[in-house]
Design an enzyme around this catalytic site. Structure first.
Site, PDB file in Angstrom:
ATOM      1  N   ARG A  46       0.848  -1.202   0.000  1.00 51.46           N
ATOM      2  CA  ARG A  46       0.000   0.000   0.000  1.00 51.46           C
ATOM      3  C   ARG A  46       0.882   1.250   0.000  1.00 51.46           C
ATOM      4  O   ARG A  46       0.619   2.224  -0.708  1.00 51.46           O
ATOM      5  CB  ARG A  46      -0.940   0.002   1.227  1.00 51.46           C
ATOM      6  CG  ARG A  46      -1.953  -1.135   1.201  1.00 51.46           C
ATOM      7  CD  ARG A  46      -3.040  -0.962   2.254  1.00 51.46           C
ATOM      8  NE  ARG A  46      -2.599  -1.118   3.634  1.00 51.46           N
ATOM      9  CZ  ARG A  46      -2.573  -2.266   4.301  1.00 51.46           C
ATOM     10  NH1 ARG A  46      -2.950  -3.387   3.718  1.00 51.46           N
ATOM     11  NH2 ARG A  46      -2.170  -2.303   5.566  1.00 51.46           N
ATOM     12  N   LYS A 136     -11.933  14.857   4.678  1.00 54.47           N
ATOM     13  CA  LYS A 136     -13.064  14.380   3.872  1.00 54.47           C
ATOM     14  C   LYS A 136     -13.982  13.488   4.686  1.00 54.47           C
ATOM     15  O   LYS A 136     -13.527  12.705   5.527  1.00 54.47           O
ATOM     16  CB  LYS A 136     -12.550  13.579   2.672  1.00 54.47           C
ATOM     17  CG  LYS A 136     -13.675  13.047   1.790  1.00 54.47           C
ATOM     18  CD  LYS A 136     -13.188  12.046   0.756  1.00 54.47           C
ATOM     19  CE  LYS A 136     -13.729  10.673   1.085  1.00 54.47           C
ATOM     20  NZ  LYS A 136     -13.438   9.684   0.015  1.00 54.47           N
ATOM     21  N   LYS A 219     -18.096  18.089  -2.442  1.00 48.39           N
ATOM     22  CA  LYS A 219     -17.755  16.954  -3.323  1.00 48.39           C
ATOM     23  C   LYS A 219     -19.022  16.154  -3.605  1.00 48.39           C
ATOM     24  O   LYS A 219     -19.361  15.234  -2.872  1.00 48.39           O
ATOM     25  CB  LYS A 219     -16.687  16.083  -2.660  1.00 48.39           C
ATOM     26  CG  LYS A 219     -16.319  14.828  -3.442  1.00 48.39           C
ATOM     27  CD  LYS A 219     -15.034  14.193  -2.953  1.00 48.39           C
ATOM     28  CE  LYS A 219     -14.771  12.881  -3.664  1.00 48.39           C
ATOM     29  NZ  LYS A 219     -13.409  12.390  -3.464  1.00 48.39           N
TER      30      LYS A 219
END
Ligand code: 13P
Length: 339
Positions: A46, A136, A219
């Site tokens: 990752r 977010k 968003k």
């Protein structure tokens, strides 16, 4: 609340011709992406994959910010530079996904509410110290028979606004993401009605909870046909319906709208964004905050092989550039050939 800092970060995130890379896949989601290329989802894989994206030469011209998952915020490049520092040094604003995912909503079969408010104030302080300047939170709304319920819309809007207010208190600019999923068989008309309802509810809660509109980025989903709808709306229909809906619901004090791609193909996501910007001046910047539509070709080109890092970076640069051009309406399909 430092209004100036919040607004300045927001403006940087939606600067002309640039957009946001969503690379904040949770451990579960990145495993799914890695499964598709037969790569095991270890912490090092990752890290290597995010390293590849963040060090892509020249990509800062088109990428204004990057959303990281919590694990990634505390990881570093192969030569030991912490990711938030690397990004900031390149002029890419580092951000962090802070929600804990969409969980079944009690008493509402088939619907979810996004969790993660408990302890969020303390977590935000730690993320800010690690270098995150924006955050977010994604709420998920499903269209199906009789859905969404008003209850799910209201509960998610309330949580989004609570999150946004806590972010601003911590000096972190919130991305407010109410996503109406595009997985159903509904027409674009149904998506438009639901998106409007969701945006209205969201901005009402943001107002009640005293969120500074200048210091946030929206968003949203695009207004689009459900994936299984036999009659798919054209690129121009999507662009017109999306901008019409935003005009009806989004105050002009919001500096920018950065769309999610939501399962659209990479090229279609670029075409839609470009078509919106070709419609002419809107009160807010219209740009991208794509995950899959920015990363899919790079992920495939990489395939977990270190000798393919350069090819993957080229693929990522190409998508970033084309979306950057679409963010000012300067994209054309012929540019795809130049890959
Ligand atoms: P997609 O562009 O793949 O929908 O992801 C964007 C995102 O961050 C969803 O929360």
């Amino acid at each position: 609340m430092d209004e100036k800092v919040l607004a300045e970060t927001a403006r940087k995130m939606v600067a002309p011709g640039r957009g946001i890379l969503a690379a904040d896949e949770s451990t579960g989601t990145i495993k799914k992406r890695f499964d598709s290329i037969d790569v095991e989802s270890t912490e090092e894989h990752r890290r290597a994959y995010r390293d590849l994206l963040f060090t892509t030469p020249g990509v800062e011209e088109y990428i204004s910010g990057a959303i990281l998952f919590e694990e990634t915020l505390f990881q570093a490049t192969s030569d030991g530079t912490p990711f938030p520092k690397l990004l900031a040094d390149r002029g890419i604003v580092p951000g962090i996904k802070v929600d804990k995912g969409a969980k079944p909503l009690a008493g509402a079969e088939g619907e979810t509410v996004t969790e993660g408010l408990d302890g969020l104030r303390e977590r935000l302080t730690a993320f800010r110290e690690a270098g995150a300047l924006f955050a977010k939170w994604r709420a998920v709304i499903t269209i199906a028979d009789g859905l969404p319920s008003e209850y799910a819309i209201a509960t998610n809007a309330h949580a989004l606004a609570r999150y946004a207010a806590l972010c601003q208190e911590a000096g972190i600019t919130p991305i407010v993401e109410p996503e109406v999923l595009m997985d159903g068989d509904n027409t674009i008309g149904v998506c438009e009605a639901v998106t409007r309802q969701v945006l209205d509810a969201t901005f009402e809660e943001l107002r009640l909870q005293r969120v500074l509109l200048e210091g946030m980025v929206l968003k949203p989903n695009m207004v689009i046909s459900g994936k299984k709808c036999p009659q798919q709306a054209s690129v121009n229909e999507v662009a017109e319906a999306t901008v019409r809906t935003l005009r009806r619901c989004v105050p002009s004090a919001v500096p920018g709208v950065a769309f999610l791609s939501g399962g659209q193909s990479d090229e279609l996501a670029t075409q839609h964004l470009d078509a919106m910007n070709k419609l002419g001046s809107a009160p807010w910047a219209l740009t991208f905050s794509y995950g899959r539509a920015l990363q899919a070709p790079a992920l495939k080109a990489w395939g977990g092989k270190s000798e393919r890092v350069e090819a993957a970076q080229k693929a990522f640069f190409h998508r970033a550039k084309l979306n950057g051009l679409a963010a000012t309406g300067r994209y054309s399909e012929a540019m795809e050939e130049a890959a």
